[in-house]
Design an enzyme around this catalytic site. Structure first.
Site, PDB file in Angstrom:
ATOM      1  N   ASP A  15       6.177  31.751  14.589  1.00 16.74           N
ATOM      2  CA  ASP A  15       7.650  31.110  15.418  1.00 16.74           C
ATOM      3  C   ASP A  15       8.907  29.961  14.629  1.00 16.74           C
ATOM      4  OD1 ASP A  15       7.022  32.705  17.549  1.00 16.74           O
ATOM      5  OD2 ASP A  15       5.524  30.929  18.535  1.00 16.74           O
ATOM      6  N   LEU A  16       7.817  29.704  14.043  1.00 16.54           N
ATOM      7  CA  LEU A  16       8.570  28.221  13.809  1.00 16.54           C
ATOM      8  C   LEU A  16       9.528  28.659  12.709  1.00 16.54           C
ATOM      9  CD1 LEU A  16       5.618  25.742  13.614  1.00 16.54           C
ATOM     10  CD2 LEU A  16       7.304  25.728  15.025  1.00 16.54           C
TER      11      LEU A  16
END
Length: 402
Positions: A164-165
């Site tokens: 996600d990051l």
């Protein structure tokens, strides 16, 4: 907060981690980021961790510095407003970040009819459009089988939402890249960023996939050993656990010197007919013979004795500490100028970070808190869509906005 992107207007229609992270990074570099959510909040508005009063600390963290518009996205009029915001006017508008599906009312094909040069960055799960989130992508790519104790076959999920990051940061980069291209050519485009492709390309870039293809199997789990180098956790005489890493020749030689292991390691080199001085791979290959020497050396010294020797020699090391201890570490949180005390929508005041990067030539601006849900609805409808007070009032009366 910095002003490098001052003047840009980015609209965010998204939830969870990746796309909001993209908007957060853009906001911290000065862009005006407007997030729209359903009235009452999107699916991430109440995500844990929560404050004692039930407010989401997660939501406050990922939406700092943004503006908030609350719309009934189930209604035709509400969807029309969302589309108009995504395609907002201006030379530095028409920038949209979302994780809504490829098809539907926020599809690129629909939005570009409102603005031909629209730039849309779309976070996806899988490239084929099927649903996927960080943990399911991670389970599919094999990393949980490489992580954890050697003698336990169960998969180990990581705590950090890494894909996600990485996807959020990659989306911020691609949005700015597409904007630069639009300034040159006048053309817009859609950028699709599936978590699955971010994960797959990252493992390929790091050599994981080539290694597995050539070996016929993925690498085995090996606890806390650093793959291909010399690094592991060790325990001192007074029970402190340290992480030691020796990748470069200098790191290796200084670690041996600080621990008094030069003679013992030289004897092992002579026995094996190798030199560990310049080849980190050999240190990894023979780690089963090296580790006992280091374990014995650490077991004979207290942290107060080891730390000054390591620091004087420039050894790469660190203690293991829980987050509550890290909060008092001046290198991380306490006294770190990246953080400022901020009063948040929850009513709580606690330190919050601005941009992770430091630009010595620019003054760091104050950290802006996350907005209250719908805080900027009227302002955005008036200033960006040009609606009159009467029109906005009618939308409120119809419960289209809040």
């Amino acid at each position: 907060m910095y002003d490098l992107l001052k003047g840009l207007r980015v609209v965010e229609g998204a939830a969870f981690v990746a796309a909001p992270t993209c908007g957060l990074y853009l906001a911290q570099m000065g862009a005006e980021v407007i997030r729209f959510d359903n009235i009452g909040g999107g699916p991430d508005f109440h995500r844990w961790p929560l404050a004692d009063n039930g407010m989401s600390l997660y939501w406050e963290g990922l939406n700092k510095g943004k503006k908030s518009v609350a719309i009934d996205l189930t209604s035709p009029k509400g969807r029309e407003i969302a589309q108009a915001l995504a395609a907002s006017p201006g030379a530095d508008g028409g920038l949209f970040v979302t994780n809504f599906p490829v098809d539907g009312f926020l599809s690129y094909e629909t939005l570009k009819t409102l603005r031909a040069d629209l730039i849309c960055v779309r976070v996806m799960g899988w490239a084929d459009g099927s649903q996927g989130m960080d943990y399911t992508i991670n389970s599919a790519i094999g990393l949980p089988q490489m992580t954890g104790p050697v003698d336990d076959p169960r998969p180990v999920n990581h705590v950090l939402a890494a894909w996600d990051l990485l996807t959020g940061a990659y989306c911020a980069f691609t949005l700015v890249s597409a904007l630069l291209a639009r300034h040159r050519t006048g053309e817009g485009r859609e950028i699709r960023a599936p978590l699955s492709d971010i994960a797959a390309t990252t493992l390929a870039n790091l050599g994981f996939t080539a290694e597995t293809m050539l070996a016929g199997r993925q690498r085995p789990r090996m606890g806390n050993d650093v793959y291909g180098a010399f690094g592991r956790d060790f325990v001192t005489r007074d029970g402190q656990t340290l992480m030691l890493l020796a990748i470069t020749p200098r790191q290796w030689s200084k670690a041996l010197e600080a621990l008094g292991l030069k003679e013992a390691v030289a004897a092992l080199e002579a026995e094996l007919g190798v030199s560990f001085a310049t080849d980190e791979g050999l240190r990894f290959t023979h780690r089963a013979r090296l580790y006992p020497l280091f374990e014995q050396a650490f077991a004979g010294k207290d942290l107060a004795e080891i730390a000054p020797a390591f620091d004087a020699g420039g050894v790469t090391w660190g203690t293991y500490q829980p987050l509550e201890a890290a909060l008092n570490d001046p290198r991380l949180f306490k006294d770190n100028p990246v953080f400022q005390d901020v009063r948040h929508p929850s009513g709580l005041t606690y330190p919050a970070p601005g941009a992770a990067a430091t630009i010595p030539q620019d003054a760091r601006g104050p950290v802006a808190p996350a907005p209250r849900l719908g805080q900027h609805t009227d302002e955005v409808l008036a200033e960006i869509l040009g609606l009159s007070a009467a029109e906005i009032g009618k939308l409120h009366d119809q419960a289209v906005v809040a």
